[in-house]
Design a protein around this motif. Sequence first.
Motif, mmCIF file in Angstrom:
data_model
loop_
_atom_site.group_PDB
_atom_site.id
_atom_site.type_symbol
_atom_site.label_atom_id
_atom_site.label_comp_id
_atom_site.label_asym_id
_atom_site.label_seq_id
_atom_site.Cartn_x
_atom_site.Cartn_y
_atom_site.Cartn_z
ATOM 1 N N CYS A 175 0.681 -1.268 0.098
ATOM 2 C CA CYS A 175 -0.005 -0.120 0.018
ATOM 3 C C CYS A 175 0.891 1.168 0.075
ATOM 4 O O CYS A 175 1.676 1.685 0.742
ATOM 5 N N PRO A 208 -4.665 -1.220 5.614
ATOM 6 C CA PRO A 208 -5.702 -2.259 4.908
ATOM 7 C C PRO A 208 -5.956 -3.419 5.463
ATOM 8 O O PRO A 208 -7.104 -3.772 5.997
ATOM 9 N N CYS A 229 -6.857 6.272 1.292
ATOM 10 C CA CYS A 229 -6.837 5.184 0.296
ATOM 11 C C CYS A 229 -7.070 6.088 -1.039
ATOM 12 O O CYS A 229 -7.963 6.545 -1.127
ATOM 13 N N THR A 278 -7.095 4.265 -3.983
ATOM 14 C CA THR A 278 -7.859 3.440 -4.800
ATOM 15 C C THR A 278 -7.075 3.032 -5.710
ATOM 16 O O THR A 278 -7.363 2.873 -7.101
ATOM 17 N N CYS A 324 -3.641 -3.389 -3.406
ATOM 18 C CA CYS A 324 -3.992 -4.636 -2.168
ATOM 19 C C CYS A 324 -5.011 -5.589 -3.100
ATOM 20 O O CYS A 324 -4.469 -6.678 -2.755
ATOM 21 N N ALA A 343 -9.921 -2.658 -1.441
ATOM 22 C CA ALA A 343 -10.128 -1.389 -2.006
ATOM 23 C C ALA A 343 -11.890 -1.071 -1.962
ATOM 24 O O ALA A 343 -12.358 -0.101 -1.696
ATOM 25 N N ILE A 351 -13.076 -0.381 1.276
ATOM 26 C CA ILE A 351 -12.642 0.930 2.037
ATOM 27 C C ILE A 351 -13.675 1.837 1.192
ATOM 28 O O ILE A 351 -14.046 2.590 1.888
#
Lengths: 672, 294, 189
Positions: free
Chosen positions: C35, C45, C69, C71, C75, C86, C89
């Motif tokens: 990340c 994450p 995040c 995006t 991950c 993602a 989140i």
Amino acid sequence: MSRIGVFVCHCGENIARTVDTAAVAQECGKLPGVIHSVDYKYMCSDPGQLMVKQAIAEHKLTGVVVAACSPHMHEKTFRRATAGAGLNPFLCEMANVREHCSWIHESRTAATEKAIDATRMIVEKVKRNAPLSPIHIPVTRRALVIGGGIAGIQAALDIADGGREVVLVEKEPSIGGHMSQLSETFPTLDCSQCILTPRMVEAFQHPRIKLYTYSEVESVDGYIGNFKVTIRKKARSVDEANCNGCGACQAVCPNKKIPSEFDAGLGKRSAIYVPFPQAVPNIPVIDRERCSYFRAKAKGSTKVVCGKCAEACGKGAVHFDQQDTLVTEDVGAIVVATGYRLYDIGKDQDSELLKGYGEYGYGTVPDVIDGMQFERLASASGPTAGKILRPSDGKEPTSVVFLQCIGSRDPSKGIEYCSKICCMYVAKHTMLYKHKVHHGQATVFYMDIRAAGKGYDEFTRRAIEEDGARYVRGRVSRLYRDGEVIKILGFDTLSGEPIEMDADMVVLATAMRPQAGMAELAQKLSVSYDKHGFINEAHPKLRPVETNTAGVFVAGACQSPRDIPDSVAMASATASKILGLLSNEQLEREPTVARVDESTCSACFHCERVCAYGAVEHKDIRDRSGNLVRVVASVNKGVCQGCGTCLATCPSKSLELDGFTDAQIHAAIMAF
Amino acid sequence: MKIGYFPGCSLHSTGREFNESLRLFAPAIGLELEEIKDWNCCGATSAHATNHLLSIALPARSLALAEEQGMSEVLAPCAACYSRLRTASVELRENPSLQKEVSEVLERPIAATAEVRSISEVLSRMTADIRGAVVQPLAGLKLACYYGCLLVRPPKIASFEDSEMPTSLEGIVSACGAEAVHWDRKLDCCGGGMSLSRTGSVIRLGRSIVSDAQKAGAHAIVVACPMCHSNLDFRQRAMLKGQEGEVVPVLYITQIVGLALGLEPEKLGLRRHFVKTAPFIQRITTVPATAQEA
Amino acid sequence: MSHNENTQGLLSELRQQTGQNAARCYQCGKCSAGCPMAQEMSLRPHDIMRAIASGHEQRLFEGDSIWLCLTCETCTARCPNECDPARVIDFLREKALAKNPKKAPRPIRAFHKAFIRQIRTHGRVYEMGLIADYKLSGGALFQDVSAAPGMMARGKLALMPSTIDGIADVRRIVDACLAKSHGDHGEEA
């Protein structure tokens, strides 16, 4: 006139909770032909069985119906009890009022009615049961073992030592399998070859073991006790009888730059080669894909480009024109011990999912090796004579990073299972590294340390506490080459810190997978396998070394990832099952098989075409003077599995299944 | 080849040279762009970060228009638009109840039949046409092809090529005669989505990308995303503050193709960049013809 | 922290709405290892997945981790266990806004708000309007101000917004989605 006894079981609360067992007994007692009907808490218990036996004697029963669980569970129990009371066991049947009734219904009234229906049907069937006797089939008292790794060798030796002949088939030029490649073994750190090679030699020299190396199972016919196995002996291009293993051929072979399979690609071999010095048998083989003689021939050239090995051989043992040969062997039992292969994270895969690990460069980053390659580096017989040197430049790495669970526990690669041995061999690798490179630092990225086994956890603790291996709990997101080093991007989930570090060498503990071609072999043997290609055992707890095909057994890592101690234990277990099987001259089988009415059979042989087991044969009917009158179908009772497909297809209704005749089934249906 | 075209908002403003350069050379390689009439914003980061339904419904409207206008393929050059349009299309196809709900919100049918394509996918399909049309081979130029995130991730959505080892941009630049350098940060995120709202983080992320391109000896970074572009171009000065090394111009893949096709740098929008492209342009035009032949 | 919190609430809500099962995460940390924002987040994450699985809902919405995040999907792309952090989140951000919009960091909230408002007004986003709106509604007022002339000189900022024909359409779509901010598309029946 039938005299049937009905025995209704409560199965503790299992049945009685939903079914009014007393009512079932009472209702069934009123059925015509039923002269005795009782219920009891545990029919399968000793007192329960005694009730059955006593009732048979007391009421002179001609048939027994036990309304209880599935026949899979206890049919044998009650038939044994019936036989014990002097009644033919096949006059006893079970009505399933548990799995088919109490467990799946809620309404007590409805379930009770259904239980009565089910029992009544079986009562009507049993009235028409005939006494049957078990079928006896002869047994070929020798075994085939497929695979000459440690599991196969152990199984073969145990069976042979037990007094039975063994045919051992190995597809590679030498037996020994993966264990011969290992440096030292956990948790004792004893030298793998030192403990293995004596067993290899023993297997080779054993008077009751017939060894076929560089050979594969071509086809398997027959059934338990009576298998006919065809084995393909691949052309070695070397006459095994004449070769004395002097090695002169290898010495003169001009093509010496071929990556050695035994050294996991880190060492080189010639085109005519013995895989490793301790190979058994010590007889070379020509790799025809790489030998220049054969390559030229394959291209259509008539010129003989090389023949140095044949010239060098004092025994005239090199035969370029040798062909594959097929041999057949009769055996009574078969062991599958084909072992495993390591997942190679390269792009060339047999499934899309396995093509992952681009984040680790698909294994193309120099100095990223797998566990087996590390074994070869650490092995005294390896390409570096036991020095830990990295492949790219031969330097001694001062920092080695080990990554666990590469492909294992990785559903995104289609491999959900744990490969079981990696935690242990990685701990071993860190120790071997530390013992050889004192100033070196080993770092292990792991998810969980799974070290269940005698002395196993102590072993991993020693790696951490005494030998200084740094264990980091987390997976690595990415690795890439940066100049001389490999950059590692990881995360320590215990401290909560991202980790960016350099390594001189990275070792991937890649997943254990079944050997290639397992599906084909399993199909030849009619044994089932899971979606990964591991052979399925007959029962995970109670029949761990049998397969679903009678007479075919399984040992070692072809059934599931396992280490050496487990593989050896499993192989010995298999051998003991086989010795038990082969201790009989005859086998007893259930007599519920198909039977042909020869008087009405019209010889259309539809039955032969639909039989999945090849049980239908042609039988000649002759008159007294031996003239052929006609041909009819006949069922081989040793092969028939009693599936009934032939009955359904017979246009003249000339087939019956003993124990499940049309009359029995009709009566049961009509009783509903 | 005729293809539906979704330029996206950025290609009308901060990323206008992406649009201009693409439209400029497209006819030369036989690529006909048919813009979706009355398309709307895909919702980009803000919609999916705050309202999932909206993040599907906004691109769905443009996809529905594309369907109505008879398009079977839609090119979305902006990587963010590509990702949002493609996510919507994949989710709508996989989830009938979502399709129903979105269709109700849109008040028009949506079948998501049009395939959404990225610029790297479309151009790599046409490398033969590009090679044939090159008049100014970019021999001697070393380019760092930068994919960033959404062109290749997540693999389920951006399924066109390998998410960890993509090669499409390299293929296109080599068709243009340039050399694609090997570097390590081509898949790293530049943080473009937070360029405005969290500039400090973005500078940190961009710095490692630009430094790696410098280290690899790249004459320029090649991108296919207006967010990456404006981030790496506009903020490069801040990224390299206190660092050694020359600035690295950031060019759209379409500008690279345009240059190889002999189009004028000015018309390809090379003057619109913050990092000066003049030295880079110089490098192309001074390559002797003989070297180009070799 | 009480350990009696109900782990089912958020876990099952997530599963219902996105199909994502946070209990599936085996905490290998590969997501956090890759990340780009991990070093700036208090909850990385894998911590986020863990907090959902153990029902520590409050912790998730306290800091600004979920708002950091980018995006970038690293991950999700590399998760060995087929989780999609993602997407998880995104779900949390939507939920956080519905619960208490003020909890989101001001500049990030201002940006998203301005962005959606642009779409609602014009059907497309015009950077000039976006930047002005963002700054007025709480973004850093003077950040990048010096860039505007440069942007303008390079023709990168359109001054006059033009609005699409189907603006009524888009406006209705935005309003409808904001009104029913909780869809139910996780697992199909």
